[in-house]
Motif scaffolding. Structure first.
Motif, short mmCIF file in Angstrom:
data_model
loop_
_atom_site.label_atom_id
_atom_site.label_comp_id
_atom_site.label_asym_id
_atom_site.label_seq_id
_atom_site.Cartn_x
_atom_site.Cartn_y
_atom_site.Cartn_z
N LYS A 99 0.84 -1.21 0.00
CA LYS A 99 0.00 0.00 0.00
C LYS A 99 0.87 1.26 0.00
O LYS A 99 0.60 2.23 -0.73
CB LYS A 99 -0.92 -0.01 1.21
N THR A 100 1.92 1.25 0.82
CA THR A 100 2.83 2.41 0.90
C THR A 100 3.51 2.66 -0.44
O THR A 100 3.65 3.81 -0.87
CB THR A 100 3.88 2.18 1.99
N LYS A 145 -7.27 14.19 -4.22
CA LYS A 145 -6.45 13.45 -3.25
C LYS A 145 -7.33 12.55 -2.39
O LYS A 145 -7.00 11.39 -2.13
CB LYS A 145 -5.67 14.42 -2.36
N GLU A 157 -7.08 8.56 -2.16
CA GLU A 157 -6.86 7.93 -0.86
C GLU A 157 -7.95 6.91 -0.58
O GLU A 157 -7.69 5.79 -0.10
CB GLU A 157 -6.87 9.01 0.22
N LEU A 193 -7.49 3.83 -2.79
CA LEU A 193 -6.36 3.03 -2.32
C LEU A 193 -6.75 2.22 -1.08
O LEU A 193 -6.42 1.03 -0.97
CB LEU A 193 -5.18 3.96 -2.00
N ASN A 194 -7.45 2.87 -0.17
CA ASN A 194 -7.87 2.18 1.06
C ASN A 194 -8.81 1.01 0.74
O ASN A 194 -8.68 -0.09 1.30
CB ASN A 194 -8.55 3.16 2.01
N ARG A 252 0.96 4.13 -2.77
CA ARG A 252 0.55 5.49 -2.37
C ARG A 252 1.48 6.56 -2.93
O ARG A 252 1.07 7.68 -3.23
CB ARG A 252 0.51 5.59 -0.84
N LYS A 253 2.76 6.21 -3.07
CA LYS A 253 3.73 7.17 -3.59
C LYS A 253 3.37 7.64 -4.99
O LYS A 253 3.66 8.78 -5.38
CB LYS A 253 5.13 6.55 -3.60
N THR A 295 0.10 7.35 -6.33
CA THR A 295 -1.32 7.69 -6.52
C THR A 295 -1.79 8.87 -5.66
O THR A 295 -2.61 9.66 -6.10
CB THR A 295 -2.20 6.48 -6.19
N VAL A 296 -1.26 8.98 -4.45
CA VAL A 296 -1.73 10.02 -3.52
C VAL A 296 -0.71 11.13 -3.31
O VAL A 296 -1.05 12.32 -3.32
CB VAL A 296 -2.12 9.39 -2.16
N GLU A 297 0.53 10.74 -3.14
CA GLU A 297 1.55 11.75 -2.80
C GLU A 297 1.73 12.84 -3.85
O GLU A 297 2.02 13.99 -3.50
CB GLU A 297 2.88 11.07 -2.49
#
Length: 448
Positions: free
Chosen positions: A25-26, A402, A406, A409-410, A29-30, A32-34
Motif C-alpha cells: 500500500k505504501t 487526493k 486515498e 487506495l484504502n 501510495r507514492k 497515486t496520492v503523494e
C-alpha cells in the motif's frame, strides 16, 4: 525426497500478513496520492508568495493616492498647506485644507460667548431630600410645579426640556444649590426665570426681578474682529474662509497660511520605492524556474498594467510624461528620481506636475488612472481577485482528487486484506493435508 510439493509445507500462509499489505500500500501510495499532496503543498507556498505580491500592490496603491485627483479624505500632494500662528487667544483648525485661502489672518477677541447660569440659595442635606412645595417655577415659558418634588426630581424635569440644564451641586460640607444653566452660549439662549418658586429659591427677588447675587454668569455673545470684520455671534467658534476659529480668551492671534510643497519629493520617492519593490518581487517569481507561481503570465500582467499607465503620455496636449520631470529608468528596470530636476518642476512648473499626475475629470492624469487601475485589480474580476479565486479553486480540486485517490487506495487494500485472509485459510488447509501425506510417505519409506 523433496520437502514440499508446489511450495506447500514451508509456512507460506504466514507470509500473507498485514505487514506485506502495508508495504504494498505504501509503495502504491507514492504514485497515486503523494503527487496530489505535493501539488497542495506547492499551492500553500504559492498563496504565501501571492500574498506578498498583494501586499506590495496595496503599498503601491497607498503611495499613489496623494497623486490622485479624487483623493478620498484628504488633499493631493500639490494642495498641501502649512500655517504659522502667534498668540493664544484663539485656536485654528481646518476641516477641509482645500478650502483654506492663502495669506495672513488676524483675530482680535474682545468678549467670549458664555452661558446664562443661575444658582439657588443654599440648602442642607435634609432639605435636599424633602419636597420643595413652593409653587411654580417658570423658565423660558416652561412651567415646573414644585409640589411634592425634591430638588433632584426638579433638576431632572428641567434638564429634560430643550435649551436648559439643571443639577443639584454640593458646594459645602452640608450645603447644596440647584444650579440652572442655558444649554448653549449666547444672548439668544439666555434664561428668563420667574414664579413663586423662583422667589423662594432665590433666583429672583420678587418673582420677576433677577437676584443679581445668584445670577452668576450672564449670557453673552462672542465679539471678535477677523481681519477687521466684526463678529457678534452666540458661539465661541466661527468659520471664515474654511478656517475654523475657536476663541479661548480675550486677546489677538494671527495665522499665516502658505502652500507647502516640501513633502512632494518625499511622497514621490515613496511611490518609486514601492514600485521598485513590486517589480523586483514579480520578476523574482516570474523568471524563476523554481517558483511555485502557477500562472506567471498573470503576475507579469500586474506590472505590465502599471507600466502601461506609468509610461503613458498625459496633459491636455498629451505632451507630458514622467521623464519630463526627473523620473528615470534604472539599469535594473526599476525607477529612480533626479531630485534636482524634480524639485525644479515643483518650484517652477507645479501646473505641469498637476496636469501629469492629477489631470482633470475629463482628462485624467497618471496618478488618477493608476490609482483606478490598482483598485480594479482587487475588485471582482480584477487580476488579483481572479488569481486568488483560481488558487482557491485549484486547491479545492486537488484536495477532492487526493481524497478520492486515498479512498480508492484504502478500498483496494481492504479488499486485498480480505483476499489474503481467504488465501491463508486455504493454504493452511493444504499444508495440513500435506503434513499427513508427508507422514505416510515417511512411514512407507522407513521400513526399506
Amino acid at each position: 525426497m523433496a520437502e514440499g510439493i508446489l511450495g506447500l509445507g514451508s509456512g507460506q500462509a504466514s507470509a500473507l500478513n498485514s505487514d506485506l499489505i502495508e508495504k504494498l500500500k505504501t509503495a502504491e501510495r507514492k504514485s497515486t496520492v503523494e503527487p496530489y499532496e505535493t501539488k497542495i503543498e506547492n499551492i500553500t507556498t504559492e498563496k504565501e508568495v501571492f500574498a506578498n505580491i498583494q501586499t506590495k500592490v496595496s503599498e503601491l496603491l497607498e503611495t499613489i493616492k496623494p497623486f490622485d485627483l479624487f483623493v478620498s479624505g484628504g488633499v493631493t500632494a500639490f494642495e498641501q498647506k502649512s500655517a504659522t500662528t502667534s498668540g493664544d487667544s484663539v485656536t485654528f483648525d481646518a476641516a477641509d485644507v482645500k478650502s483654506l485661502n492663502k495669506g495672513f489672518t488676524s483675530v482680535e477677541v474682545t468678549q467670549l460667548a458664555q452661558k446664562d447660569v443661575y444658582q439657588s440659595n443654599t440648602f442642607n442635606a435634609a432639605t435636599k431630600d424633602t419636597a420643595i412645595n413652593q409653587g411654580d417655577l417658570v423658565i423660558n415659558g416652561q412651567t415646573f410645579d414644585t409640589t411634592n418634588k425634591t430638588y433632584e426630581q426638579l433638576a431632572t424635569e428641567i434638564t429634560a426640556k430643550t435649551g436648559m440644564n439643571a443639577a443639584v451641586d454640593q458646594v459645602g460640607s452640608d450645603s447644596y444649590r440647584l444650579v440652572i444653566k442655558s444649554e448653549d452660549t449666547g444672548i439668544d439662549n439666555k434664561l428668563t426665570i420667574s414664579g413663586a418658586a423662583s422667589q423662594a429659591l432665590g433666583y429672583t427677588t420678587d418673582g420677576t426681578v433677577i437676584n443679581s447675587a445668584n445670577h452668576i454668569l450672564e449670557a453673552k455673545n462672542l465679539i471678535a474682529k477677523v481681519d477687521g470684520v466684526t463678529y457678534d455671534v452666540a458661539s465661541n467658534s466661527i468659520t471664515v474662509d474654511g478656517l475654523k476659529i475657536t476663541a479661548n480668551k480675550e486677546g489677538t492671534s494671527t495665522i499665516n497660511v502658505v502652500e507647502d510643497t516640501t513633502q512632494v519629493e518625499t511622497q514621490m520617492q515613496n511611490f518609486i520605492t514601492k514600485y521598485n519593490e513590486l517589480v523586483a518581487l514579480v520578476d523574482s517569481e516570474a523568471y524563476n524556474a523554481d517558483s511555485k507561481i502557477a500562472d506567471k503570465s498573470a503576475i507579469r500582467d500586474i506590472v505590465n498594467q502599471v507600466k502601461t499607465k506609468l509610461f503613458g503620455s498625459y496633459g491636455e496636449n498629451g505632451d507630458k510624461s514622467v521623464f519630463n520631470f526627473g523620473i528615470e529608468l534604472a539599469k535594473d528596470g526599476g525607477l529612480s528620481l533626479d531630485s534636482k530636476k524634480f524639485n525644479e518642476a515643483v518650484q517652477n512648473d507645479i501646473t505641469g506636475l498637476k496636469d501629469l499626475f492629477l489631470g482633470s475629470a475629463e482628462n485624467k492624469g497618471l496618478g488618477t488612472l493608476l490609482k483606478e487601475t490598482l483598485d480594479e485589480m482587487k475588485f471582482s474580476g480584477g487580476l488579483l481577485n481572479t488569481y486568488e479565486t483560481s488558487m482557491t479553486s485549484r486547491e479545492k480540486t486537488l484536495n477532492d482528487e487526493k481524497d478520492k485517490a486515498e479512498e480508492a487506495l484504502n478500498k483496494k487494500y481492504e479488499l486485498l486484506a480480505l483476499q489474503f485472509s481467504s488465501y491463508g485459510a486455504i493454504i493452511n488447509q493444504m499444508e495440513a493435508s500435506f503434513s499427513g501425506l508427508k507422514m505416510l510417505i515417511q512411514q512407507s519409506t522407513s521400513g526399506n
